[in-house]
Design an enzyme around this catalytic site. Structure first.
Site, mmCIF file in Angstrom:
data_model
loop_
_atom_site.group_PDB
_atom_site.id
_atom_site.type_symbol
_atom_site.label_atom_id
_atom_site.label_comp_id
_atom_site.label_asym_id
_atom_site.label_seq_id
_atom_site.Cartn_x
_atom_site.Cartn_y
_atom_site.Cartn_z
ATOM 1 C CG ASN A 147 46.123 -68.230 48.468
ATOM 2 O OD1 ASN A 147 46.838 -69.174 48.783
ATOM 3 N ND2 ASN A 147 45.293 -67.655 49.322
ATOM 4 C CB SER A 197 40.100 -73.530 40.577
ATOM 5 O OG SER A 197 38.767 -73.152 40.793
ATOM 6 C CG HIS A 199 36.458 -69.434 40.231
ATOM 7 N ND1 HIS A 199 36.656 -68.343 41.033
ATOM 8 C CD2 HIS A 199 36.698 -70.505 41.024
ATOM 9 C CE1 HIS A 199 36.990 -68.739 42.259
ATOM 10 N NE2 HIS A 199 37.024 -70.060 42.277
ATOM 11 C CB CYS A 317 38.491 -68.173 52.101
ATOM 12 S SG CYS A 317 38.380 -68.759 50.436
HETATM 13 N N1 PLP Z 1 43.578 -72.871 46.337
HETATM 14 C C1 PLP Z 1 44.024 -71.638 46.083
HETATM 15 C C2 PLP Z 1 45.508 -71.402 46.010
HETATM 16 C C3 PLP Z 1 43.142 -70.586 45.882
HETATM 17 O O1 PLP Z 1 43.606 -69.353 45.618
HETATM 18 C C4 PLP Z 1 41.752 -70.837 45.963
HETATM 19 C C5 PLP Z 1 40.785 -69.732 45.831
HETATM 20 O O2 PLP Z 1 40.964 -68.654 46.360
HETATM 21 C C6 PLP Z 1 41.329 -72.149 46.223
HETATM 22 C C7 PLP Z 1 42.268 -73.138 46.406
HETATM 23 C C8 PLP Z 1 39.880 -72.505 46.300
HETATM 24 O O3 PLP Z 1 39.338 -72.481 45.003
HETATM 25 P P1 PLP Z 1 37.784 -72.716 44.753
HETATM 26 O O4 PLP Z 1 37.130 -71.384 44.877
HETATM 27 O O5 PLP Z 1 37.690 -73.268 43.370
HETATM 28 O O6 PLP Z 1 37.300 -73.678 45.780
#
Ligand code: PLP
Length: 376
Positions: A147, A197, A199, A317
């Site tokens: 990410n 996920s 969204h 985050c």
């Molecule tokens: N894993 C990755 C690689 C992500 O990019 C994200 C969100 O930024 C998440 C997990 C967490 O996703 P969620 O918002 O559905 O908890």
């Protein structure tokens, strides 16, 4: 508004409005109730599961457990599926916080957690993995697409190696930035768990799915919904929306389109002084990490905000923290980590938008750099 923060979240696909309305207002029954209207809802949920299995290229007898978010799905694996027979857990420096920040909790449960380094391309360093992957490792979790940089881990090879050392090892991959964007075949990858996920792929927030080969040890305990895999009344409209959006995946076409946007962006910045692109051509075209030397990335984000352009300093985050474990592990100096931003593309973006982004971003950098240097 020009939006280049699609790895953070995406706009809801309008085609889902109908299904979301239907399961909240018309067919709103609790899937666990005994009457026939509820039985139909649980059958619809099963159809959504099958659609997701299909999109993951999974066998139809495999399991999809719906969770409230990918964070919950990742926590379910990292904190809930540990095997007491094996003392060690491996994750990489490139994991999302929903994996990385479980480290201390896992340690408190009496396990040893080791982190595997990334190489300069942002993928798991195979040599370091080989050293750390010992027969006492019971769980491995490696992100599929970063990410932060869009780097694509060779999950199949990593999983094969882990299983050759300990055939009982549980291998999980966080596929949130991969699903719907690059081809995913969980059967071929060989993973035991895979997280997606909604969204991030134009579905609603608050719904995610965990693929597993076997029934899971429940992490959320209660009324025994989802065959005891995850208690709590199902988010039916979210589940049905996720089951619907996967039918619209057009991976090749979208990949080609977004690649052109990425190419345009990279071409503009490639020759610029004091700028380093941290994503190479093997990465997912949806995410580009770029560092501007001598400035603060967060200030750049706010300068672009004034121009009505949304970009990010990294995953949403972690945007409040200057440290970036993934980039540091790749060997980036602090100066470039501080000046890092993330651009994440979507098929709704246009080439004109990329041109505006490039111009505004470079102007912002130029002005900020001069201002900062004058002050020093
Ligand atoms: N894993 C990755 C690689 C992500 O990019 C994200 C969100 O930024 C998440 C997990 C967490 O996703 P969620 O918002 O559905 O908890």
């Amino acid at each position: 508004m020009i939006y280049f923060d699609n790895a953070s979240t995406t706009k809801l696909d309008n085609r889902l409005n109908e299904v979301i309305y239907k399961y909240n207002n018309l067919d709103y029954f609790n899937p666990s109730a005994p009457y026939i209207k509820s039985v139909y809802i649980s059958q619809d949920i099963q159809t959504a599961r099958n659609n997701i299995l299909n999109a993951l290229n999974a066998d139809s007898n495999k399991i999809i457990t719906f969770t409230s978010c990918a964070t919950e799905a990742n926590n379910t694996v990292l904190l809930g599926q540990l095997n007491k027979r094996y003392k060690k857990v491996l994750i990489s420096d490139g994991e999302h916080k929903s994996v990385y920040n479980t480290i201390n909790f896992i340690k408190n449960m009496g396990f040893i957690v080791e982190t595997v380094k990334l190489n300069a391309n942002g993928i798991v360093d195979f040599e370091d993995f080989k050293i750390k992957m010992t027969p006492d490792v019971g769980l491995v979790s490696f992100i599929h697409v970063s990410n932060e940089t869009g780097a694509i881990n060779p999950i199949k090879e990593l999983c094969n190696h882990a299983k050759s050392i300990n055939p009982n090892v549980i291998f999980h991959s966080d596929g949130v930035q991969a699903f719907g964007k690059i081809k995913v075949n969980v059967t071929d990858l060989g993973v035991d768990f895979y997280t997606v996920s909604a969204h991030k792929i134009h579905g609603p927030k608050g719904i995610a799915a965990l693929y597993s080969k076997q029934p899971i040890k429940p992490f959320i305990i209660g009324g025994g919904q989802q065959n005891d895999n995850r208690s709590g009344t199902e988010n039916v409209s979210g589940i049905m929306a996720l089951g619907e959006i996967v039918k619209y995946f057009d991976i090749d076409k979208n990949y080609d389109y977004v690649s052109k946007l990425k190419e345009k962006f990279i071409t503009f910045f490639n020759e610029k002084e004091n700028v380093k692109i941290n994503s190479n051509s093997n990465n997912s075209p949806y995410i580009v990490s770029i560092s501007f030397s001598g400035v603060n990335g967060e200030t750049l984000v706010h300068m672009l905000e004034e121009k009505d352009i949304c970009i990010s300093t990294g995953s949403a985050c972690s945007s409040k923290k200057a440290n970036n474990i993934a980039l540091a592990s790749m060997g980036l100096p602090t100066l470039l980590i501080k000046g890092n931003i993330r651009i994440s593309f979507d098929t709704s973006n246009t080439e004109e938008e990329v041109e505006i982004l490039c111009t505004e971003l470079y102007n912002a950098y130029f002005n900020l750099y001069n201002k900062t240097n004058r002050r020093q």
